[in-house]
Design a protein around this motif. Sequence first.
Motif, PDB file in Angstrom:
ATOM      1  N   VAL A 212      -8.626   1.979   5.099  1.00 27.23           N
ATOM      2  CA  VAL A 212      -7.558   1.274   4.401  1.00 27.23           C
ATOM      3  C   VAL A 212      -7.606  -0.217   4.727  1.00 27.23           C
ATOM      4  O   VAL A 212      -7.519  -1.069   3.842  1.00 27.23           O
TER       5      VAL A 212
ATOM      6  N   PHE B 157      -6.881   4.013  -2.377  1.00 26.69           N
ATOM      7  CA  PHE B 157      -7.142   4.482  -1.011  1.00 26.69           C
ATOM      8  C   PHE B 157      -7.420   5.984  -0.933  1.00 26.69           C
ATOM      9  O   PHE B 157      -7.509   6.538   0.168  1.00 26.69           O
TER      10      PHE B 157
ATOM     11  N   SER C 265      -7.172   8.913   4.338  1.00 23.06           N
ATOM     12  CA  SER C 265      -6.563   9.741   3.295  1.00 23.06           C
ATOM     13  C   SER C 265      -6.559  11.213   3.692  1.00 23.06           C
ATOM     14  O   SER C 265      -7.567  11.752   4.165  1.00 23.06           O
TER      15      SER C 265
ATOM     16  N   ALA D 196      -2.066   0.684   6.685  1.00 29.66           N
ATOM     17  CA  ALA D 196      -1.837  -0.567   5.967  1.00 29.66           C
ATOM     18  C   ALA D 196      -0.975  -1.522   6.788  1.00 29.66           C
ATOM     19  O   ALA D 196      -1.244  -2.733   6.833  1.00 29.66           O
TER      20      ALA D 196
ATOM     21  N   ILE E  54      -1.678   6.586   5.314  1.00 30.37           N
ATOM     22  CA  ILE E  54      -2.155   5.371   4.646  1.00 30.37           C
ATOM     23  C   ILE E  54      -1.189   4.217   4.881  1.00 30.37           C
ATOM     24  O   ILE E  54      -1.610   3.069   5.106  1.00 30.37           O
TER      25      ILE E  54
ATOM     26  N   ALA F 281       0.847  -1.195   0.000  1.00 27.55           N
ATOM     27  CA  ALA F 281       0.000   0.000   0.000  1.00 27.55           C
ATOM     28  C   ALA F 281       0.878   1.239   0.000  1.00 27.55           C
ATOM     29  O   ALA F 281       1.545   1.544   0.989  1.00 27.55           O
TER      30      ALA F 281
END
Length: 302
Positions: free
Chosen positions: A294, A191, A197, A25, A21, A10
């Motif tokens: 995510v 994502f 985000s 992940a 993010i 990711a």
Amino acid sequence: MRAPGFQFIALTPAAAPDPAIAIAACRAGALGVLNLEYIHATAVARRALAELARYTDRPAGLKLDGDSPLIQELEAGGGLPAQISTLLVTARGLAGLAEPVAAWRRRGLTLLIEVTEVGQAELARQLGADGLIAKGNEAGGWVGEETTFVLLQRLLAGSKLPIWAYGGIGIHAAAACYAAGAAGVVLETQFALARESRLPEAAKTAVAAMDGSETICLGADLGHAFRAYQRPGSAALQALEANALDLGAQPHHAEAWRRAVEARVGWGSLQDNVWPLDQAAAIARPLAERYRTVGGILGAMR
């Protein structure tokens, strides 16, 4: 060759040095990667790395341009937090990476080289790469001519290294890559609308309205295509289109073209910036509406 398991990588958005993010992940069991492509300011990079290290204790990754000035500073490994276990490096400047790679090896880091054409795979092997990222034409930013799945199949046929597919990956495409023998897939703009985000609201609004037809490749005649979001009236994009025409289809103009593009890559106003969006950004809205986070999106992909 299929590596044991199937790994999801990711990436944080290119040109947005924010590790949120990647942190999410890592917590979800994937390899979260802080993407510092197009980022050359040492202070900016260090702040992002420090935040990543503060909020996760799990193995994470870092992506850099192959000729990034950051590489020299991080060459000895002293500038990297302990969480960084994997480096993703673009194929740009591979010939100059021998010394940094030796230093990374001494630290025990895994090295994945991002390639956009088959010819780059042999250089990556000679350098001692542990694996390849097959970045297809659907991906955002610098891309080659071949689609992700075609490039993946060609690399699998000619290389014994594990290969991750990157570009245009949705739930069904991830399954197809697994069936083809990929070691995993790379996700990025999928994502863009997840809860974690931090893209600007203008970018999120644009992504939410995408249907897959809103990206364009510029500079293919110069041998270096760049995929970006297009919207009528985007001054930055229009300026780059004019720049590409002025340079003409001359390979020796490639570096001037790269400099012109990278000076405008960012997430600000489309009057000043170009947004490096993957075609798969079009599925960001349904993914976020159904799976929200995510971790939820990664769970659906699995």
